[in-house]
Motif scaffolding. Structure first.
Motif, PDB file in Angstrom:
ATOM      1  N   ARG A  24       0.837  -1.210   0.000  1.00  0.00           N
ATOM      2  CA  ARG A  24       0.000   0.000   0.000  1.00  0.00           C
ATOM      3  C   ARG A  24       0.871   1.259   0.000  1.00  0.00           C
ATOM      4  O   ARG A  24       0.534   2.249  -0.673  1.00  0.00           O
ATOM      5  N   ALA A  25       1.982   1.238   0.726  1.00  0.00           N
ATOM      6  CA  ALA A  25       2.894   2.386   0.727  1.00  0.00           C
ATOM      7  C   ALA A  25       3.493   2.584  -0.665  1.00  0.00           C
ATOM      8  O   ALA A  25       3.616   3.724  -1.138  1.00  0.00           O
ATOM      9  N   LEU A  26       3.851   1.501  -1.339  1.00  0.00           N
ATOM     10  CA  LEU A  26       4.402   1.592  -2.689  1.00  0.00           C
ATOM     11  C   LEU A  26       3.364   2.146  -3.655  1.00  0.00           C
ATOM     12  O   LEU A  26       3.684   3.004  -4.494  1.00  0.00           O
ATOM     13  N   GLU A  27       2.120   1.699  -3.550  1.00  0.00           N
ATOM     14  CA  GLU A  27       1.051   2.250  -4.392  1.00  0.00           C
ATOM     15  C   GLU A  27       0.949   3.768  -4.221  1.00  0.00           C
ATOM     16  O   GLU A  27       0.829   4.503  -5.198  1.00  0.00           O
ATOM     17  N   ALA A  28       0.970   4.213  -2.975  1.00  0.00           N
ATOM     18  CA  ALA A  28       0.853   5.645  -2.696  1.00  0.00           C
ATOM     19  C   ALA A  28       2.047   6.411  -3.265  1.00  0.00           C
ATOM     20  O   ALA A  28       1.884   7.508  -3.823  1.00  0.00           O
ATOM     21  N   GLN A  29       3.247   5.841  -3.151  1.00  0.00           N
ATOM     22  CA  GLN A  29       4.438   6.494  -3.689  1.00  0.00           C
ATOM     23  C   GLN A  29       4.374   6.594  -5.206  1.00  0.00           C
ATOM     24  O   GLN A  29       4.715   7.639  -5.783  1.00  0.00           O
ATOM     25  N   VAL A  30       3.949   5.527  -5.865  1.00  0.00           N
ATOM     26  CA  VAL A  30       3.843   5.540  -7.327  1.00  0.00           C
ATOM     27  C   VAL A  30       2.818   6.581  -7.764  1.00  0.00           C
ATOM     28  O   VAL A  30       3.052   7.348  -8.706  1.00  0.00           O
ATOM     29  N   ALA A  31       1.685   6.643  -7.077  1.00  0.00           N
ATOM     30  CA  ALA A  31       0.654   7.624  -7.421  1.00  0.00           C
ATOM     31  C   ALA A  31       1.175   9.046  -7.247  1.00  0.00           C
ATOM     32  O   ALA A  31       0.963   9.905  -8.108  1.00  0.00           O
TER      33      ALA A  31
END
Length: 122
Positions: A94-101
Motif C-alpha cells: 500500500r505504501a508503494l502504491e501511494a508512492q507511485v501515485a
C-alpha cells in the motif's frame, strides 16, 4: 465534465518463477484482516471461497513465512488472520502504491491529457 480519477493497479513480479503480488491479493489480505475469514473476505470481493483459498495458499507458499494463519472450524468456528509478515507485506504494498501515485502524478496527467475525449475507459 471532469475526468474520473486515474486508478493505479500495481503488479509486482518477483524472480524467474513469476511470483506475483498485486491488487487482488492485497485486497484479499485486507478483507481477511477486516473479516477474520477467508470465505467472508472472498465474498466481499465477489470471489468464490475456492479461489480465495487458492490465492491464500499461493501467497503462503511464495513467501518465506505464511502471510495468513488459519484455524479449522469446530464448535467456535474457524477463522483466518494476517500474520506479522502478512501485515508487513500489505503495508509495504500500500505504501508503494501511494508512492507511485504521488511521484507518477505528472506523467499520469501527461498521458491522460493525450487520451481521446470519450475514449473507452475515459
Amino acid at each position: 465534465m471532469a475526468a474520473p480519477p486515474t486508478t493505479i493497479r500495481l503488479r509486482l513480479l518477483f524472480g524467474e518463477d513469476g511470483t506475483m503480488f498485486g491488487p487482488g491479493k492485497a485486497d484479499l489480505l485486507e478483507g481477511i484482516a477486516a473479516e477474520g475469514s477467508i470465505a467472508a473476505a472472498g465474498r466481499r470481493m465477489g470471489m468464490s471461497y475456492r479461489r480465495a483459498w487458492s490465492l491464500v495458499e499461493e501467497m503462503n507458499a511464495a513467501f518465506a513465512r505464511p502471510l495468513v494463519d488459519t484455524s479449522r472450524g469446530g464448535a467456535r468456528g474457524g477463522g483466518a488472520r494476517l500474520t506479522g509478515e502478512g501485515a508487513a507485506v500489505l503495508a509495504h504494498y500500500r505504501a508503494l502504491e501511494a508512492q507511485v501515485a504521488a511521484l507518477g502524478a505528472p506523467e499520469i496527467d501527461g498521458i491522460a491529457r493525450l487520451l481521446r475525449t470519450g475514449a473507452p475507459g475515459r
